[in-house]
Design an enzyme around this catalytic site. Sequence first.
Site, PDB file in Angstrom:
ATOM      1  N   HIS A  39       0.823  -1.216   0.000  1.00  0.00           N
ATOM      2  CA  HIS A  39       0.000   0.000   0.000  1.00  0.00           C
ATOM      3  C   HIS A  39       0.854   1.263   0.000  1.00  0.00           C
ATOM      4  CE1 HIS A  39      -4.067   1.283  -0.002  1.00  0.00           C
ATOM      5  NE2 HIS A  39      -4.192   1.634   1.257  1.00  0.00           N
ATOM      6  N   ASN A  85      -6.296   7.493   4.255  1.00  0.00           N
ATOM      7  CA  ASN A  85      -7.705   7.861   4.092  1.00  0.00           C
ATOM      8  C   ASN A  85      -7.962   9.363   4.102  1.00  0.00           C
ATOM      9  OD1 ASN A  85      -7.962   5.117   4.136  1.00  0.00           O
ATOM     10  ND2 ASN A  85      -9.320   5.028   5.903  1.00  0.00           N
ATOM     11  N   ASP A 110      -1.085   2.648  -5.324  1.00  0.00           N
ATOM     12  CA  ASP A 110      -1.123   1.223  -5.630  1.00  0.00           C
ATOM     13  C   ASP A 110      -2.443   0.880  -6.300  1.00  0.00           C
ATOM     14  OD1 ASP A 110      -2.181   1.872  -2.928  1.00  0.00           O
ATOM     15  OD2 ASP A 110      -2.790  -0.224  -2.928  1.00  0.00           O
ATOM     16  N   ASN A 131      -9.333   4.135  -0.873  1.00  0.00           N
ATOM     17  CA  ASN A 131      -9.744   5.160   0.091  1.00  0.00           C
ATOM     18  C   ASN A 131      -8.964   6.459  -0.035  1.00  0.00           C
ATOM     19  OD1 ASN A 131     -11.780   3.602   1.269  1.00  0.00           O
ATOM     20  ND2 ASN A 131     -10.347   2.619   2.681  1.00  0.00           N
TER      21      ASN A 131
END
Length: 206
Positions: A39, A85, A110, A131
């Site tokens: 991530h 986020n 990603d 997100n």
Amino acid sequence: MNWFTQLFATQKTATPDSMKKFLIVGLGNIGADYVNTRHNIGFKILDHLARKEGIEFQTVKLGALAEYKFKGRTLLLLKPNTYMNLSGKAIKYWMDKESIPVENLLVITDDLNLPFGSIRIRSKGSDGGHNGLKNIQLLLNSTVYPRFRFGISDEFKKGQQVDYVLGNWDDAEKAKLPERLDVATEIIRSFGTAGLEHTMTGFNGK
């Protein structure tokens, strides 16, 4: 209204100086636990470029920032510290502070829907369930901004997506990453000097 018209309809008038300044944002999460996770490829790409060019990140409001001068352009490399986020908060702040038009923003993230190491550069698009991109879209009030998606593949079993995304690269991926990171740095340079269209033509699918 096509995407190019829409892009400029939401922006302040760009000045010659602002057109030479770019905000390159790598998405990721702060903290040692996340450093080598899939991530965090956005952070990893910017760190790789910074090491190659001998530049350092400085702690700033809402992130870590490094200034990269290349062929008359100023590329501001940003790693938000807001966690994934809330990435849009840092991006919006630095775009406003540095008067950077949205066409000079490049978001690196990603992508589970692409094979490992695959590259997809686009001028616009949906958040794809990501997100970080959801928050950027919310804060910019637009889906029209350049983004560079780096494939991390979807080789996980049902119900294990979170563990996979927040997991470390496997040995085969680690072996291939250096070459992929070099390509990613060339994409950033191309975006800042040759522009989005040329970069998409030159690097998509490579």
